[in-house]
Design an enzyme around this catalytic site. Structure first.
Site, mmCIF file in Angstrom:
data_model
loop_
_atom_site.group_PDB
_atom_site.id
_atom_site.type_symbol
_atom_site.label_atom_id
_atom_site.label_comp_id
_atom_site.label_asym_id
_atom_site.label_seq_id
_atom_site.Cartn_x
_atom_site.Cartn_y
_atom_site.Cartn_z
ATOM 1 N N VAL A 104 26.297 -49.272 32.844
ATOM 2 C CA VAL A 104 26.759 -48.042 33.517
ATOM 3 C C VAL A 104 25.633 -47.528 34.417
ATOM 4 O O VAL A 104 24.539 -47.244 33.931
ATOM 5 C CB VAL A 104 27.080 -46.922 32.498
ATOM 6 C CG1 VAL A 104 27.585 -45.667 33.219
ATOM 7 C CG2 VAL A 104 28.081 -47.372 31.452
ATOM 8 N N HIS A 105 25.879 -47.452 35.705
ATOM 9 C CA HIS A 105 24.864 -46.852 36.581
ATOM 10 C C HIS A 105 25.444 -46.195 37.824
ATOM 11 O O HIS A 105 24.736 -45.535 38.573
ATOM 12 C CB HIS A 105 23.834 -47.905 37.031
ATOM 13 C CG HIS A 105 24.378 -48.823 38.096
ATOM 14 N ND1 HIS A 105 25.127 -49.931 37.810
ATOM 15 C CD2 HIS A 105 24.281 -48.782 39.446
ATOM 16 C CE1 HIS A 105 25.473 -50.542 38.927
ATOM 17 N NE2 HIS A 105 24.979 -49.863 39.945
#
Ligand code: UD1
Ligand code: UDP
Length: 363
Positions: A210-211
């Site tokens: 997740v980024h």
């Protein structure tokens, strides 16, 4: 012929590694003209495990300079990169500037080169999410519109460019990330010890990343994602991007302490990532590259976004784009299964296609 490669973020190191290898191999074969490559590292990513590890492990040639421009807001970061890249292009006099993907480093390199009348070659051209709130969408549209050579990984990307009136210099070359998956997938199989190190059993864990700004910068979306990870029945390995770690530390520090199924680790090297991908039961991600790597390694993917640029992975049944509603994520993980083959990404020769085309066209 001199190519000036401008890179700065993790996925760009992985893509550029394959073209750099093709250049080194070509020169070793003694083909004329010799292609000289100089690499400029913008410094957008700078942690050892976001940058150095890729140069070392993938044997990417040492950059001629690091611009250390990796902090600040988009305008400040891109502006700082542009001022420094301008000086480098003027003094180094390349025949081509080569950029990858859709980051601020891509846009900075492309804009400066175009204004200095140095032709730009763009690897991973034509991708569109049709969501201009994504910084990447702005970066890639602008980069494509100033590029002379546009290397598309898929036919959908070629069509997107055509709809924007860009048809000259457009080539479907396949995906350099598929080349990387083949070459480094084999090396990882006998050199990575990550499954053992993390005490993981193949097929009995999920892999997550997740980024994306739309998720990290929206507390509701970020909370939903972490909550969904916490209720999955098997271990979820989350190699945490520094952007996401910093935001969790500030907004939801409790999420960083050990939870039932979620195991947070630092970002891993590419060889370790490939091994984690290959044996995961399902991959949950908002990354562009990881969605495709899931398919390359035969693993179903659940995409934590509202849209994807890699539409063929969805059409072939490998990828479900579900957003961040925890219930939707959990249902999608339960339904995740293998799809049908995708004939878009080439045969592992995309990097040599790129090099061949640059070499054949006089700048
Ligand atoms: C960037 C790209 C994104 C790409 C991603 C790959 C843009 C606009 N975004 O997003 O398209 O998918 O890289 O990973 O170019 N940070 C560190 N150490 C690092 C790197 C970053 O601590 O080595 C932290 C910093 O606080 C930084 C933040 O992460 O401010 C965000 O980094 P940035 O490069 O701006 O964007 P990414 O989210 O990494
Ligand atoms: N990756 C990696 N280590 C990690 C997470 C990702 O090597 O801990 C690799 C991943 O295999 C893929 C690339 O980084 O090749 C994707 O980069 P990222 O998700 O940062 O960016 P995006 O593709 O979304 O632009």
């Amino acid at each position: 012929m001199k190519i000036l490669t401008i890179i700065g973020a993790r996925p760009q190191f992985i893509k550029a590694a394959m073209v750099s290898r093709a250049i080194v191999e070509r020169n070793r074969r003694g083909e004329n003209p010799t292609v000289a490559e100089e690499i400029i590292h913008t410094g957008q990513h700078y942690d050892i495990n976001m940058s150095d590890v890729f140069f070392r492990q993938m044997q990417i040639p040492e950059p001629v300079v690091n611009l250390n421009a990796g902090t600040g807001m988009h305008g400040e970061m891109t502006g700082r990169m542009m001022a420094a890249i301008e000086r480098e292009i003027i003094s180094r006099k390349p025949d081509w500037v080569l950029v990858y993907g859709d980051t601020n480093s891509t846009l900075a390199g492309a804009l400066v080169a175009a204004k200095l009348h140095v032709p730009v070659a763009h690897v991973e051209a034509g991708l569109r999410s049709f969501n201009k709130r994504m910084p990447e969408e702005v970066n890639r549209i602008l980069t494509d519109h100033v590029s002379s050579l546009l290397f598309c990984p898929t036919h959908a990307a070629v069509d997107n460019l055509s709809k924007e009136g860009i048809t000259s210099g457009v080539h479907h070359v396949g995906d350099v990330m598929y080349d990387a998956a083949l070459v480094f997938g084999e090396i990882a199989a006998h050199s990575s010890t990550i499954l053992h190190d993390l005490d993981l059993t193949p097929g009995q864990y999920y892999l997550a990343t997740v980024h994306r700004a739309e998720n990290t910068d929206n507390p509701d979306r970020l909370r939903n994602i972490i909550n969904a990870f916490n209720v999955l029945e098997d271990t979820v390995i989350l190699p945490l991007h520094p952007r996401t770690r910093k935001i969790l530390q500030r907004v939801f520090p409790s999420f960083l302490s050990p939870h039932s199924s979620l195991r947070i680790v630092d970002p891993v090297s590419f060889l370790d990532m490939v091994e984690l991908e290959k044996s995961a039961r399902c991959i949950l991600t908002d990354s562009g590259g990881v969605q495709k790597e899931a398919y390359f390694h035969g693993v179903p993917c659940v995409t934590l976004r509202e849209e994807t640029e890699w539409v063929e992975t969805v059409e072939a049944g490998w990828n479900q784009v579900v957003g961040t509603d925890p219930e939707k994520i959990i249902v999608a993980v339960r339904q995740a299964r293998a799809g049908t083959p995708i004939d878009e990404y080439g045969q592992g020769n995309s990097a040599s296609n790129v090099l061949q085309l640059i070499k054949n066209i006089k700048s």
